[in-house]
Design an enzyme around this catalytic site. Structure first.
Site, PDB file in Angstrom:
ATOM      1  N   ASP A   1     -26.354 -23.212  13.267  1.00  0.00           N
ATOM      2  CA  ASP A   1     -27.568 -24.028  13.258  1.00  0.00           C
ATOM      3  C   ASP A   1     -27.429 -24.995  12.089  1.00  0.00           C
ATOM      4  O   ASP A   1     -26.844 -24.654  11.066  1.00  0.00           O
ATOM      5  CB  ASP A   1     -28.842 -23.186  13.164  1.00  0.00           C
ATOM      6  CG  ASP A   1     -29.068 -22.601  11.788  1.00  0.00           C
ATOM      7  OD1 ASP A   1     -28.080 -22.210  11.151  1.00  0.00           O
ATOM      8  OD2 ASP A   1     -30.226 -22.537  11.346  1.00  0.00           O
TER       9      ASP A   1
ATOM     10  N   HIS B   1       0.896  -1.154   0.000  1.00  0.00           N
ATOM     11  CA  HIS B   1       0.000   0.000   0.000  1.00  0.00           C
ATOM     12  C   HIS B   1       0.935   1.205   0.000  1.00  0.00           C
ATOM     13  O   HIS B   1       1.735   1.378   0.918  1.00  0.00           O
ATOM     14  CB  HIS B   1      -0.894  -0.071   1.234  1.00  0.00           C
ATOM     15  CG  HIS B   1      -1.445   1.238   1.691  1.00  0.00           C
ATOM     16  ND1 HIS B   1      -1.942   2.186   0.824  1.00  0.00           N
ATOM     17  CD2 HIS B   1      -1.589   1.772   2.934  1.00  0.00           C
ATOM     18  CE1 HIS B   1      -2.357   3.232   1.525  1.00  0.00           C
ATOM     19  NE2 HIS B   1      -2.139   3.007   2.797  1.00  0.00           N
TER      20      HIS B   1
ATOM     21  N   TYR C   1      -6.403   8.537   0.066  1.00  0.00           N
ATOM     22  CA  TYR C   1      -6.712   9.355   1.242  1.00  0.00           C
ATOM     23  C   TYR C   1      -5.654  10.431   1.439  1.00  0.00           C
ATOM     24  O   TYR C   1      -4.513  10.297   0.973  1.00  0.00           O
ATOM     25  CB  TYR C   1      -6.852   8.511   2.512  1.00  0.00           C
ATOM     26  CG  TYR C   1      -5.620   7.727   2.912  1.00  0.00           C
ATOM     27  CD1 TYR C   1      -4.568   8.324   3.612  1.00  0.00           C
ATOM     28  CD2 TYR C   1      -5.526   6.369   2.630  1.00  0.00           C
ATOM     29  CE1 TYR C   1      -3.447   7.590   3.995  1.00  0.00           C
ATOM     30  CE2 TYR C   1      -4.407   5.628   3.008  1.00  0.00           C
ATOM     31  CZ  TYR C   1      -3.374   6.251   3.692  1.00  0.00           C
ATOM     32  OH  TYR C   1      -2.261   5.532   4.066  1.00  0.00           O
TER      33      TYR C   1
HETATM   34  C1  LIG Z   1       1.298   2.513   4.632  1.00  0.00           C
HETATM   35  C2  LIG Z   1       0.309   1.883   5.548  1.00  0.00           C
HETATM   36  C3  LIG Z   1      -0.610   2.670   6.196  1.00  0.00           C
HETATM   37  C4  LIG Z   1      -1.544   2.086   7.023  1.00  0.00           C
HETATM   38  N1  LIG Z   1      -2.459   2.882   7.642  1.00  0.00           N
HETATM   39  C5  LIG Z   1      -3.402   2.341   8.428  1.00  0.00           C
HETATM   40  C6  LIG Z   1      -4.382   3.164   9.032  1.00  0.00           C
HETATM   41  O1  LIG Z   1      -4.408   4.375   8.846  1.00  0.00           O
HETATM   42  N2  LIG Z   1      -5.313   2.578   9.821  1.00  0.00           N
HETATM   43  C7  LIG Z   1      -5.323   1.235  10.041  1.00  0.00           C
HETATM   44  O2  LIG Z   1      -6.205   0.763  10.733  1.00  0.00           O
HETATM   45  N3  LIG Z   1      -4.397   0.426   9.483  1.00  0.00           N
HETATM   46  C8  LIG Z   1      -3.438   0.945   8.673  1.00  0.00           C
HETATM   47  N4  LIG Z   1      -2.520   0.131   8.076  1.00  0.00           N
HETATM   48  C9  LIG Z   1      -2.563  -1.316   8.335  1.00  0.00           C
HETATM   49  C10 LIG Z   1      -1.848  -1.619   9.643  1.00  0.00           C
HETATM   50  O3  LIG Z   1      -0.593  -1.026   9.636  1.00  0.00           O
HETATM   51  C11 LIG Z   1      -1.684  -3.110   9.879  1.00  0.00           C
HETATM   52  O4  LIG Z   1      -2.828  -3.793   9.494  1.00  0.00           O
HETATM   53  C12 LIG Z   1      -1.388  -3.399  11.336  1.00  0.00           C
HETATM   54  O5  LIG Z   1      -0.362  -2.577  11.803  1.00  0.00           O
HETATM   55  C13 LIG Z   1      -1.005  -4.863  11.555  1.00  0.00           C
HETATM   56  O6  LIG Z   1      -0.650  -5.051  12.897  1.00  0.00           O
HETATM   57  P1  LIG Z   1      -0.057  -6.441  13.398  1.00  0.00           P
HETATM   58  O7  LIG Z   1       0.191  -6.318  14.849  1.00  0.00           O
HETATM   59  O8  LIG Z   1      -0.925  -7.532  12.931  1.00  0.00           O
HETATM   60  O9  LIG Z   1       1.296  -6.637  12.575  1.00  0.00           O
HETATM   61  P2  LIG Z   1       2.723  -5.958  12.702  1.00  0.00           P
HETATM   62  O10 LIG Z   1       2.661  -4.586  13.224  1.00  0.00           O
HETATM   63  O11 LIG Z   1       3.393  -6.149  11.404  1.00  0.00           O
HETATM   64  O12 LIG Z   1       3.444  -6.831  13.794  1.00  0.00           O
HETATM   65  C14 LIG Z   1       3.885  -8.139  13.530  1.00  0.00           C
HETATM   66  C15 LIG Z   1       5.148  -8.373  14.326  1.00  0.00           C
HETATM   67  O13 LIG Z   1       5.522  -9.751  14.239  1.00  0.00           O
HETATM   68  C16 LIG Z   1       6.926  -9.795  14.339  1.00  0.00           C
HETATM   69  N5  LIG Z   1       7.397 -11.078  13.799  1.00  0.00           N
HETATM   70  C17 LIG Z   1       7.166 -11.577  12.570  1.00  0.00           C
HETATM   71  N6  LIG Z   1       7.773 -12.764  12.419  1.00  0.00           N
HETATM   72  C18 LIG Z   1       8.391 -13.034  13.579  1.00  0.00           C
HETATM   73  C19 LIG Z   1       9.211 -14.091  14.044  1.00  0.00           C
HETATM   74  N7  LIG Z   1       9.511 -15.133  13.269  1.00  0.00           N
HETATM   75  N8  LIG Z   1       9.686 -14.033  15.293  1.00  0.00           N
HETATM   76  C20 LIG Z   1       9.400 -12.981  16.101  1.00  0.00           C
HETATM   77  N9  LIG Z   1       8.656 -11.941  15.715  1.00  0.00           N
HETATM   78  C21 LIG Z   1       8.155 -11.960  14.471  1.00  0.00           C
HETATM   79  C22 LIG Z   1       7.369  -8.615  13.489  1.00  0.00           C
HETATM   80  O14 LIG Z   1       8.666  -8.194  13.801  1.00  0.00           O
HETATM   81  C23 LIG Z   1       6.321  -7.572  13.808  1.00  0.00           C
HETATM   82  O15 LIG Z   1       6.731  -6.655  14.788  1.00  0.00           O
HETATM   83  C24 LIG Z   1      -1.563   0.689   7.226  1.00  0.00           C
HETATM   84  C25 LIG Z   1      -0.640  -0.110   6.558  1.00  0.00           C
HETATM   85  C26 LIG Z   1       0.289   0.474   5.719  1.00  0.00           C
HETATM   86  C27 LIG Z   1       1.236  -0.398   4.997  1.00  0.00           C
END
Ligand SMILES: Cc1cc2nc3c(=O)[nH]c(=O)nc-3n(C[C@H](O)[C@H](O)[C@H](O)COP(=O)(O)OP(=O)(O)OC[C@H]3O[C@@H](n4cnc5c(N)ncnc54)[C@H](O)[C@@H]3O)c2cc1C
Length: 840
Positions: free
Chosen positions: A550, A228, A259
């Protein structure tokens, strides 16, 4: 605070991933009493490099999905509680009249789900609120005052600290999960770059890496990392006096999929309009390799050029200003799933391995809370049925499917998506044995659980003439999309003669073994200790007595039950039964082994009788029973039940005999005027005339059996999940009553007749929302034609004081209000209320 000590040898649960989801979940588990929790992230804290670290962090609360709206509302509540929410307001602007209609739909959703203060506004008002917008390119907007931005990293830090203060959590940053040990189908431990931990519970909160981590355990989390694009420009002269981080409402330019949101002195411009750019989790750079962070990939300028032109049209004052430069530009990574919904719950492949993935910042804390509740007590306050990771069939988890649907869905992020809209990509994966026959009959196929399933048949066009003005034609394009009047003609042919239905998409599984009765008794609300050959329709309850599902159960032997349930939710049902199967009892998926042909209508007995020597009379084959009969060369398991309120049977044969079964019934049916009929009749018109409830529409975790008007006369002696709660519900007056209403006048202000499609708010005659004592607003759970009664039918839960037969109310549809009248306030059908037809 990160723990500097060594990893513990064992833990009650390990949460992997310290993004918004993992942090929220760890906190809520701690709050609910979990101890010896470990939170691990491969990156540094507080920003380990996941998607949370670079999110734009804004929240628009209105969604057409009730589940998503509830999760977002709960998240906003939590963000506010911890002081990390800044309200800015937000406007979704329209450049086209079609979009204005969609904004009216959003207004309906806001009213249905109780999001307050929203209004449709003029371009001049948009300009007043956001002075740097060029109002000449827009025709209006949808203003939501409750839109805001959050500090999701700060929220995560507070969440971890609170869990640590409770003495419940140890946090390890810079610790990468490398492997997961599974023994006997259950999680046994986790291996990391800093050591191993023995545990039977792991939650994968790994965002775009989730599939890779799940694979370590042999499980699947079907999502794809996708780009994105977002840029940040500034400093913007217009924002020079801004004190905080945001002062102007966020603008979503819906028709260009973009946006614009203020970020202090800068302006973030994001796009969902570029080509789908998908990655594989394995290809994401490590924290060390990444220039910025692993989820901030290098910006591909060429993908943004068209988008920049669109943004310039709307925000020329800012973006045409030569002094405003690009401060930051990324190909940010987020998670996309095959159906656009999150992936929550225990994976069906591995016990103790949970997924909390494909979640946005706007839902993060709500998901954390709901998942913690689910892990603690087997259910969550907010119903997560649409997000349940167990919903997928094997073929839907393939990389091809995930990527095809993600690519198709990406540009629909801000799209106008019709409620019946079908996917175009990766079709034709599951074909029923009737498929070629159906194609020859001009079937219009919709997809259900990856099956191609006829919704209506072009060859039935001739019925339009036969039934003439009994068939309601629709004038407006929106309601005519994904619809045909032929559905109503097929309905009438079924009611007058007979119709054949392809029900191959049913999910079918057997419960077999010495504990089979115990298993089905525990899961099903109705009495399962019945004679062989009995078919029982039963609610399946959650521990708190609301709907988990159900379905119908056939008793085929002492230790042998066959469960038949809807395709969409079938895999989750199978998991629920399997979770309750005692040792030595197995649950076997037969979905791809058996096909089902439905035959209903007053002539169906004549058709069946012409093919068999078995007794299919009412006395010889009573309603609610099943047995194997011979139809010509086939031995067929016939089950006499009906979801369309007619005499008839579900006919089950092994898949490879399906084509023969079709041919037999089709040929025998010709003398009786049989018509092929699609799911438009089965799922909507037929069932609605009988006021039959549908899971995911009327039946969900927000309502009880009593409120749904499905209270059985007696409660069985045997224990079952939700029994205690159900007994309590029976003793109390219901807080809402499921009613069936019909529309009295469809005429809109333009003179065109309009037909509701479902999920619209039901209002009092003075236009105010109807809200029950639990704060649940009344909305249309299902809507559709009732061709036999000549009325458009709506179902809705109403507060008891409004649930009176004859009560006159309003339904709001696309910005206008239409009069409706309550027809029934229990499960009595509006057609054939005495049920004489099914029992003929
Ligand atoms: C440019 C952009 C703008 C966005 N803006 C918005 C917004 O305005 N509003 C909104 O609601 N959403 C927004 N999003 C979406 C949002 O950022 C994500 O959906 C959300 O942050 C996901 O959170 P998470 O905790 O699932 O994942 P993440 O924040 O990615 O966390 C996952 C974590 O898992 C860890 N991890 C992965 N593999 C391993 C491993 N093997 N061992 C240990 N740790 C591991 C990673 O290091 C990471 O820290 C945006 C996304 C992008 C790309």
């Amino acid at each position: 605070m990160t723990d500097s000590s060594a990893l513990p040898a064992s833990a009650r649960a390990v949460v992997v991933g310290a993004g918004i989801v993992g942090n929220s979940l760890a906190y809520h588990l701690a709050r609910l009493g979990w101890r010896d929790l470990v939170l691990i992230d491969k990156g540094p804290l507080p920003n380990p490099g996941g998607s949370t670290g670079h999110a734009s962090n804004f929240i628009f609360p209105v969604d057409h999905s009730k589940e998503m709206t509830q999760l977002t509302a709960d998240s906003v509540r939590q963000y506010k509680e911890w002081g990390v929410f800044t309200e800015s307001g937000g406007i979704e602007v329209a450049r086209t009249e079609e979009r204005m209609q969609e904004l009216q739909r959003r207004m309906s959703s806001a009213k249905a789900w109780g999001i307050e203060g929203c209004e449709i506004i003029t371009p001049a008002r948009v300009k007043e609120l956001v002075p740097f917008v060029e109002e000449s390119v827009i025709v209006g907007g949808f203003y939501t005052p409750g839109v805001g931005i959050v500090d999701s990293l700060r929220f995560g830090t507070i969440a971890r600290e609170k869990a640590q203060e409770l003495g419940a959590l140890q946090v390890f940053a810079n610790t990468e999960v490398l492997a997961i040990d599974v023994e006997g189908g259950r999680v046994a431990g986790i291996r990391t770059s800093k050591g191993d931990i023995a545990t039977d519970t792991i939650v994968v909160c790994c965002g775009v890496w989730a599939p890779k981590v799940a694979r370590m355990a042999g499980a699947s989390i079907p999502l794809t990392p996708a780009v994105h694009q977002m840029i940040d420009v500034g400093p913007v002269p217009h924002f020079k006096d801004t004190k905080g981080v945001i002062e102007f409402p966020i603008v979503r330019d819906m028709d260009t999929n973009m946006y614009e949101r203020q970020d202090g002195s800068g302006l973030e411009v994001g796009s969902y309009a570029h080509r789908a750019i998908l990655h594989d989790p394995e290809d994401i750079p490590s924290n060390e390799e990444a220039a910025l962070s692993p989820t901030e990939l290098p910006f591909t300028q060429e993908d943004f050029e068209k988008q920049m032109e669109d943004a310039l049209e709307l925000i020329p004052e800012v973006l045409n200003d030569e002094s405003v430069g690009i401060k930051y530009a990324i190909n940010g990574l987020l998670s996309l799933t095959p159906d656009g919904l999150p992936l929550l719950g225990e994976t069906p492949e591995v016990k103790g391995l949970w997924s909390a993935a494909a979640v946005w910042v706007k839902e993060g804390p709500g998901v954390g809370k709901a998942m913690a509740e689910w892990m603690t007590s087997g259910e969550s306050e907010i119903d997560l049925q649409s997000s349940d990771i167990a919903r997928f069939y094997e073929c839907q988890k393939s990389r091809t499917n995930v990527r095809a649907r993600a690519a198709e869905g990406f540009n629909k992020t801000y799209g106008i998506v019709h409620p019946a809209e079908q996917w175009e990509s990766n079709r034709g994966v599951r074909l029923s044995p009737f498929y070629e026959r159906e194609k020859a009959l001009g079937a219009v196929f919709y997809e259900a659980a990856a099956w191609e399933r006829p919704h209506w048949y072009a060859s039935n066009e001739k019925l339009l003439e036969e039934f003439g003005d009994r068939i309601n034609m629709r004038e407006a394009e929106w309601e005519s999309r994904w619809w045909s009047p032929i559905i109503n003609a097929e309905h009438l042919a079924m009611r007058e003669r007979a119709a054949m239905f392809d029900l191959t998409a049913f999910c079918i599984f057997d419960v077999i073994g010495p504990g089979a009765l115990e298993c089905v008794q525990t899961v099903s609300m109705r009495q399962m200790d019945v004679g062989h050959g009995k078919v029982v329709y039963t609610p399946v309850l959650s521990p708190s007595g609301t709907f988990k599902s159900d379905l119908t159960v056939m008793r085929l032997g002492d230790d042998h039950f066959r469960v038949v349930t809807g395709g969409a939710h079938g895999m989750a049902d199978l998991k629920w039964y399997a979770d309750h199967a005692p040792d030595g009892t197995t649950v076997i998926d037969l979905t791809s082994g058996w096909t089902t042909l439905g035959l209903w209508g007053p002539r169906s007995r004549d058709i069946l009788a012409s093919l068999t020597r078995d007794d299919v009379s009412h006395a010889g084959f009573p309603f609610g029973t099943c047995r194997t009969i011979e139809l010509d060369a086939l031995r067929v398991l016939a089950s006499r039940i009906s979801y369309v309120g007619e005499l008839g049977w579900e006919l089950y044969v092994p898949m490879e005999q399906g084509a023969k079964l079709w041919d037999l019934v089709w040929e025998a049916g010709q003398a009786h005027g049989v018509a092929p009929a699609g799911i438009g009749v089965y799922g909507t018109t037929g069932r609605l005339e009988k006021c039959y409830r549908a899971f995911g529409f009327e039946l969900d975790a927000d309502f009880t059996v009593v409120e749904a008007g499905m209270t059985p006369p007696k409660v069985k002696g045997a224990d079952f999940v939700g029994k205690e709660a159900h007994l309590r519900h029976r003793d109390a007056d219901p807080i809402a009553v499921l009613c069936t209403l019909t529309v009295d006048d469809h005429t809109s202000s333009s003179g065109a007749k309009r037909y509701m499609l479902g999920r619209e708010p039901i209002l009092a005659k003075n236009g105010s929302r109807l809200v029950d004592a639990h704060g649940r607003g009344s909305y249309v759970t299902s809507a559709g034609a009732g061709p036999s009664i000549g009325k458009h039918i709506l179902m809705a839960y109403l507060p008891p004081e409004n649930a009176n037969i004859g009560e006159e109310l309003l339904v709001e549809y696309l910005g206008e209000q239409y009069p409706v009248t309550v027809q029934t306030n229990d499960a009595t059908g509006v057609f054939d209320p005495e049920n004489t037809r099914v029992r003929a």
